[in-house]
Design a protein around this motif. Structure first.
Motif, PDB file in Angstrom:
ATOM      1  N   SER A 218      54.718 -16.387 110.293  1.00 29.44           N
ATOM      2  CA  SER A 218      55.696 -15.334 110.555  1.00 29.44           C
ATOM      3  C   SER A 218      55.359 -14.553 111.818  1.00 29.44           C
ATOM      4  N   ASN A 219      54.067 -14.318 112.030  1.00 24.65           N
ATOM      5  CA  ASN A 219      53.631 -13.481 113.144  1.00 24.65           C
ATOM      6  C   ASN A 219      53.481 -14.236 114.455  1.00 24.65           C
ATOM      7  N   THR A 220      53.277 -15.551 114.395  1.00 24.18           N
ATOM      8  CA  THR A 220      52.999 -16.311 115.622  1.00 24.18           C
ATOM      9  C   THR A 220      54.120 -17.258 116.030  1.00 24.18           C
ATOM     10  N   LYS A 221      54.672 -17.993 115.088  1.00 27.31           N
ATOM     11  CA  LYS A 221      55.752 -18.936 115.391  1.00 27.31           C
ATOM     12  C   LYS A 221      56.633 -19.072 114.143  1.00 27.31           C
ATOM     13  N   PRO A 222      57.668 -18.235 114.025  1.00 25.73           N
ATOM     14  CA  PRO A 222      58.499 -18.206 112.824  1.00 25.73           C
ATOM     15  C   PRO A 222      59.099 -19.550 112.425  1.00 25.73           C
ATOM     16  N   GLU A 223      59.308 -20.421 113.394  1.00 22.39           N
ATOM     17  CA  GLU A 223      59.881 -21.736 113.058  1.00 22.39           C
ATOM     18  C   GLU A 223      59.005 -22.511 112.072  1.00 22.39           C
ATOM     19  N   LEU A 224      57.723 -22.196 112.034  1.00 18.48           N
ATOM     20  CA  LEU A 224      56.825 -22.893 111.108  1.00 18.48           C
ATOM     21  C   LEU A 224      57.090 -22.499 109.650  1.00 18.48           C
ATOM     22  N   LEU A 225      57.832 -21.423 109.445  1.00 16.05           N
ATOM     23  CA  LEU A 225      58.218 -21.050 108.086  1.00 16.05           C
ATOM     24  C   LEU A 225      59.138 -22.104 107.469  1.00 16.05           C
ATOM     25  N   ILE A 226      59.759 -22.910 108.320  1.00 14.54           N
ATOM     26  CA  ILE A 226      60.586 -24.021 107.827  1.00 14.54           C
ATOM     27  C   ILE A 226      59.741 -24.914 106.928  1.00 14.54           C
ATOM     28  N   ALA A 227      58.494 -25.114 107.316  1.00 15.69           N
ATOM     29  CA  ALA A 227      57.597 -25.969 106.534  1.00 15.69           C
ATOM     30  C   ALA A 227      57.406 -25.422 105.124  1.00 15.69           C
ATOM     31  N   HIS A 228      57.146 -24.131 105.016  1.00 13.03           N
ATOM     32  CA  HIS A 228      56.903 -23.523 103.712  1.00 13.03           C
ATOM     33  C   HIS A 228      58.177 -23.469 102.874  1.00 13.03           C
ATOM     34  N   SER A 229      59.292 -23.232 103.533  1.00  9.96           N
ATOM     35  CA  SER A 229      60.571 -23.237 102.832  1.00  9.96           C
ATOM     36  C   SER A 229      60.865 -24.629 102.273  1.00  9.96           C
ATOM     37  N   TYR A 230      60.644 -25.640 103.090  1.00  8.14           N
ATOM     38  CA  TYR A 230      60.876 -27.033 102.685  1.00  8.14           C
ATOM     39  C   TYR A 230      60.022 -27.412 101.476  1.00  8.14           C
ATOM     40  N   VAL A 231      58.732 -27.153 101.554  1.00  8.41           N
ATOM     41  CA  VAL A 231      57.822 -27.551 100.476  1.00  8.41           C
ATOM     42  C   VAL A 231      58.153 -26.824  99.182  1.00  8.41           C
TER      43      VAL A 231
END
Length: 261
Positions: A114-127
């Protein structure tokens, strides 16, 4: 660039299988997770979803995250609160502290994204969410079967009343994953973060392994254990195999468990 949905499925295949073979999930499917243990497991899920949904809300205007932002249809926090009260009683919030090491690590991973690259939250949402919509439905059936739960009680977490067709929704979700527009490096980072999310889930499961000690093995596990013992005996002439840690690791591997030796 390859399609993100396909890369996520392929890239997480091995660690996804590892999660399904975890001791906790194996015992869950055998109906040997007690209601008290499950109630504490829900605390872990609540910690994770509180962090995840807070982060997704904070970045809902991000054009890529917006494609996968379904706060009404997917949000699990309120459903978890309902189940937490059912399994743990009205004082369940008193169980939120102390935060366990696995919970802390999972929350920290979400906050880092969330703090560095919000697009990576896609990974957590997907899983998390696709897992709830897929394997989570089987867990719900097992939970009801082995615990004789009252109608509509204890399984709110696995229910998505505002989604009419789960399979159709999952297909639409995957299509939206393929509409995400990021550079190749970020694309790969999302896949890698998804693998780490599965590892975080396994770490959560393993925090409950000590509560499963002493539970009876299935016939298949007994046979695997006996086979491992026989194999060790057959090779007992080799000094390396006389080491207790090697024996323990072989037996643990045979029954699909991880040794702590």
């Amino acid at each position: 660039m390859a399609l993100l949905a396909a890369d996520l499925k392929e890239g997480t295949k091995t660690v996804h299988a590892d999660a399904e073979r975890s001791k906790f999930i194996k015992y869950f499917f055998k109906g040997e997770i007690s209601p008290a243990t499950y109630g504490r497991f829900l605390i872990s899920l609540y910690q994770v979803y509180t962090a995840l949904e807070k982060a997704l809300d904070a970045h809902k205007d991000n054009e890529n995250l917006a494609l996968l932002y379904f706060p009404v249809e997917l949000s699990r926090k309120a459903a978890l609160e309902e189940d937490l009260e059912f399994f743990n009683g009205p004082e369940w919030r008193d169980m939120l502290n102390p935060v366990s090491p696995a919970q802390k690590a999972y929350i920290a991973a979400i906050e880092r994204c969330s703090n560095t690259k919000p697009e990576l939250l896609i990974a957590h949402s997907y899983v998390r969410y696709l897992g709830d919509l897929s394997g989570g439905q089987m867990l719900s059936k097992k939970l009801q079967k082995y615990n004789d739960l009252p109608e509509g009680k204890g399984v709110a977490f696995y229910e998505f009343p505002l989604i009419e067709d789960l399979d159709d929704f999952k297909n639409q979700y995957r299509k939206r994953l393929n509409q995400v527009e990021v550079d190749e490096e970020t694309h790969q980072q999302i896949v890698e973060e998804s693998c780490q999310a599965f590892v975080r889930n396994i770490d959560i499961f393993q925090e409950f392994d000590h509560e499963l000690e002493g539970l009876p093995l299935t016939k298949k596990e007994k046979e695997a254990l006996e086979a491992a013992q026989a194999e060790q005996a057959a090779h007992s002439g080799f000094l390396a195999n006389l080491a207790p840690s090697n024996l323990i690791n072989s037996i643990a591997s045979a029954v699909g468990l991880k040794s702590s030796a």
